[in-house]
Design an enzyme around this catalytic site. Structure first.
Site, PDB file in Angstrom:
ATOM      1  N   TYR A  99       0.908  -1.048  -0.039  1.00 18.98           N
ATOM      2  CA  TYR A  99      -0.075   0.122   0.006  1.00 18.98           C
ATOM      3  C   TYR A  99       0.765   1.328   0.099  1.00 18.98           C
ATOM      4  O   TYR A  99       0.664   2.274  -0.634  1.00 18.98           O
ATOM      5  CB  TYR A  99      -0.934   0.030   1.374  1.00 18.98           C
ATOM      6  N   VAL A 141       3.860   1.633  -1.121  1.00 18.22           N
ATOM      7  CA  VAL A 141       4.775   1.906  -2.286  1.00 18.22           C
ATOM      8  C   VAL A 141       3.542   2.361  -3.448  1.00 18.22           C
ATOM      9  O   VAL A 141       4.027   2.978  -4.170  1.00 18.22           O
ATOM     10  CB  VAL A 141       5.122   0.499  -2.753  1.00 18.22           C
ATOM     11  N   ARG A 197     -12.963   6.584   8.886  1.00 15.94           N
ATOM     12  CA  ARG A 197     -13.819   5.412   9.047  1.00 15.94           C
ATOM     13  C   ARG A 197     -14.838   4.680   8.029  1.00 15.94           C
ATOM     14  O   ARG A 197     -15.479   5.257   7.640  1.00 15.94           O
ATOM     15  CB  ARG A 197     -14.872   5.873  10.215  1.00 15.94           C
ATOM     16  N   THR A 198     -13.795   3.862   7.330  1.00 17.38           N
ATOM     17  CA  THR A 198     -14.430   3.438   6.123  1.00 17.38           C
ATOM     18  C   THR A 198     -13.976   1.807   6.271  1.00 17.38           C
ATOM     19  O   THR A 198     -13.530   1.218   7.259  1.00 17.38           O
ATOM     20  CB  THR A 198     -13.655   3.760   4.861  1.00 17.38           C
TER      21      THR A 198
HETATM   22  P1  NDP Z   1     -13.051   1.634   0.935  1.00 17.52           P
HETATM   23  O1  NDP Z   1     -12.564   0.350   1.032  1.00 17.52           O
HETATM   24  O2  NDP Z   1     -14.364   2.103   1.749  1.00 17.52           O
HETATM   25  O3  NDP Z   1     -13.377   1.851  -0.593  1.00 17.52           O
HETATM   26  C1  NDP Z   1     -12.734   1.818  -1.512  1.00 17.52           C
HETATM   27  C2  NDP Z   1     -13.438   2.087  -2.906  1.00 17.52           C
HETATM   28  O4  NDP Z   1     -12.450   1.859  -3.898  1.00 17.52           O
HETATM   29  C3  NDP Z   1     -14.516   1.237  -3.044  1.00 17.52           C
HETATM   30  O5  NDP Z   1     -15.616   1.870  -3.873  1.00 17.52           O
HETATM   31  C4  NDP Z   1     -14.097   0.010  -3.999  1.00 17.52           C
HETATM   32  O6  NDP Z   1     -15.011  -0.735  -4.618  1.00 17.52           O
HETATM   33  C5  NDP Z   1     -13.114   0.751  -4.729  1.00 17.52           C
HETATM   34  N1  NDP Z   1     -12.156   0.004  -5.538  1.00 17.52           N
HETATM   35  C6  NDP Z   1     -11.252  -0.870  -5.150  1.00 17.52           C
HETATM   36  N2  NDP Z   1     -10.734  -1.530  -5.829  1.00 17.52           N
HETATM   37  C7  NDP Z   1     -11.220  -1.149  -7.136  1.00 17.52           C
HETATM   38  C8  NDP Z   1     -11.076  -1.498  -8.557  1.00 17.52           C
HETATM   39  N3  NDP Z   1     -10.227  -2.433  -9.195  1.00 17.52           N
HETATM   40  N4  NDP Z   1     -11.694  -0.876  -9.428  1.00 17.52           N
HETATM   41  C9  NDP Z   1     -12.778   0.247  -9.027  1.00 17.52           C
HETATM   42  N5  NDP Z   1     -12.970   0.730  -7.847  1.00 17.52           N
HETATM   43  C10 NDP Z   1     -12.276  -0.197  -6.676  1.00 17.52           C
HETATM   44  O7  NDP Z   1     -11.853   2.793   1.073  1.00 17.52           O
HETATM   45  P2  NDP Z   1     -11.733   4.235   1.646  1.00 17.52           P
HETATM   46  O8  NDP Z   1     -13.061   4.941   1.150  1.00 17.52           O
HETATM   47  O9  NDP Z   1     -11.208   4.458   3.036  1.00 17.52           O
HETATM   48  O10 NDP Z   1     -10.635   4.779   0.563  1.00 17.52           O
HETATM   49  C11 NDP Z   1     -10.991   5.603  -0.575  1.00 17.52           C
HETATM   50  C12 NDP Z   1      -9.412   6.150  -0.675  1.00 17.52           C
HETATM   51  O11 NDP Z   1      -8.922   6.785   0.479  1.00 17.52           O
HETATM   52  C13 NDP Z   1      -8.538   4.945  -1.230  1.00 17.52           C
HETATM   53  O12 NDP Z   1      -7.721   5.609  -2.158  1.00 17.52           O
HETATM   54  C14 NDP Z   1      -7.692   4.931  -0.106  1.00 17.52           C
HETATM   55  O13 NDP Z   1      -6.381   4.754  -0.383  1.00 17.52           O
HETATM   56  C15 NDP Z   1      -7.596   6.290   0.328  1.00 17.52           C
HETATM   57  N6  NDP Z   1      -7.216   6.409   1.892  1.00 17.52           N
HETATM   58  C16 NDP Z   1      -8.224   6.111   2.904  1.00 17.52           C
HETATM   59  C17 NDP Z   1      -7.770   6.393   4.529  1.00 17.52           C
HETATM   60  C18 NDP Z   1      -8.671   5.975   5.320  1.00 17.52           C
HETATM   61  O14 NDP Z   1      -8.285   6.013   6.482  1.00 17.52           O
HETATM   62  N7  NDP Z   1      -9.700   5.045   5.076  1.00 17.52           N
HETATM   63  C19 NDP Z   1      -6.547   7.044   4.570  1.00 17.52           C
HETATM   64  C20 NDP Z   1      -5.915   7.474   3.414  1.00 17.52           C
HETATM   65  C21 NDP Z   1      -5.949   7.329   2.318  1.00 17.52           C
HETATM   66  P3  NDP Z   1     -15.816  -2.003  -4.052  1.00 17.52           P
HETATM   67  O15 NDP Z   1     -16.961  -1.671  -2.970  1.00 17.52           O
HETATM   68  O16 NDP Z   1     -16.446  -2.629  -5.445  1.00 17.52           O
HETATM   69  O17 NDP Z   1     -14.593  -2.805  -3.123  1.00 17.52           O
END
Ligand code: NDP
Length: 254
Positions: A175, A177, A211-212
């Site tokens: 993650y 990287v 919170r996700t």
């Molecule tokens: P979630 O796991 O709640 O949501 C991730 C989203 O990405 C989902 O909609 C998921 O779809 C989608 N996704 C994953 N793989 C794919 C793919 N191959 N094609 C299309 N969509 C995809 O995570 P968050 O809302 O927390 O994360 C959102 C962003 O924020 C990410 O980039 C994460 O790295 C970043 N982030 C989050 C932090 C946190 O504390 N939560 C901290 C720092 C950064 P599906 O429902 O189908 O799996």
């Protein structure tokens, strides 16, 4: 002036759906994407239009691009944080978090209108301090190209497979990287677009710990709080920063 159009990837839950909802509230026409048809209800509930998208599939990105047409804002939010650490995890994580954002941006960039904004939803985990000084110099080089960056990230997968990643200066986190790569990509796009007459701004956001499903129930921030900086970057006025990394609407170092 015609209504601005935004595309938000991974908009069916978490930070993505909060970004989509807020952009709708600000008057944009928002296309929110999910990989599964199950994501349609949450996206429409946020006031956005739904489109299927798997960021790891060229054909899927192609369908999105031809259906959306011209746009003003692209938020690369879709991301994954997988359990485990091996070459498969490295490959899959990079394919979604880094190459996914690259694939979508490459295909949608020609359709971005004057004043376009690209937001990379990154992470503090993508700080350059995650990698050795030698790798840091390569990632932060002002002449790094997308082709060189792809090779560098692919060498991480090879090093993980060979068990030599630590010796070569990589962290034991795919993650991290992937987000180091995403931040480097942000700088490359900003540089490439410097002379573009459309005056497109490209920036990366750290949403904080949210919170996700990815962040877990114990995280201090709500998805709405996590969405704040990405939304701010999506709506930056003309003359705003480009090639930067922002947390709580403030520039932070890479
Ligand atoms: P979630 O796991 O709640 O949501 C991730 C989203 O990405 C989902 O909609 C998921 O779809 C989608 N996704 C994953 N793989 C794919 C793919 N191959 N094609 C299309 N969509 C995809 O995570 P968050 O809302 O927390 O994360 C959102 C962003 O924020 C990410 O980039 C994460 O790295 C970043 N982030 C989050 C932090 C946190 O504390 N939560 C901290 C720092 C950064 P599906 O429902 O189908 O799996």
């Amino acid at each position: 002036m015609s209504q601005r159009v935004a595309v938000v990837t991974g908009a069916n839950r978490g930070i993505g759906v909060a970004i989509a909802r807020e952009l709708v509230a600000r008057g944009l026409r928002v296309v929110g994407t999910s990989r599964s048809p199950d994501g349609k209800a949450a996206i429409e509930e946020a006031g956005a239009e739904h489109h299927l998208l798997d960021v790891t599939s060229d054909a899927s990105v192609e369908r999105l691009a031809s259906d959306v047409g011209e746009l003003d804002v692209l938020v690369n939010n879709a991301g994954t944080s997988m359990n485990g650490f091996d070459a498969n995890v490295a490959r899959e994580t990079l394919d979604t978090n880094y190459f996914g954002a690259l694939r979508v941006t490459e295909r949608l960039l020609p359709a971005l209108r004057d004043g376009g904004r690209i937001v990379m939803v990154s992470s503090m985990m993508g700080e350059l301090s995650s990698v050795s000084p030698e790798l840091r110099a390569r990632f932060s080089s002002s002449t790094l190209t997308k082709a060189e960056l792809a090779l560098l990230l692919e060498s991480f997968v090879t090093d993980v497979a060979a068990g030599t990643h630590a010796k070569r200066g990589w962290p034991s986190s795919c993650y991290r990287v992937s987000k180091v790569g995403m931040n480097a990509l942000t700088r490359i796009y900003a540089r490439e677009l410097e002379g573009d007459p459309r005056r497109i701004l490209v920036n990366a956001a750290s949403p904080g710990w949210v919170r996700t499903r990815m962040g877990g129930a114990g995280a201090p921030r709500s998805p709405e709080e996590g969405a704040r900086t990405p939304v701010w970057l999506a709506l930056l006025p003309g003359g705003g920063p480009t090639g930067g990394f922002f947390h709580d609407e403030r520039a932070i170092s890479f």
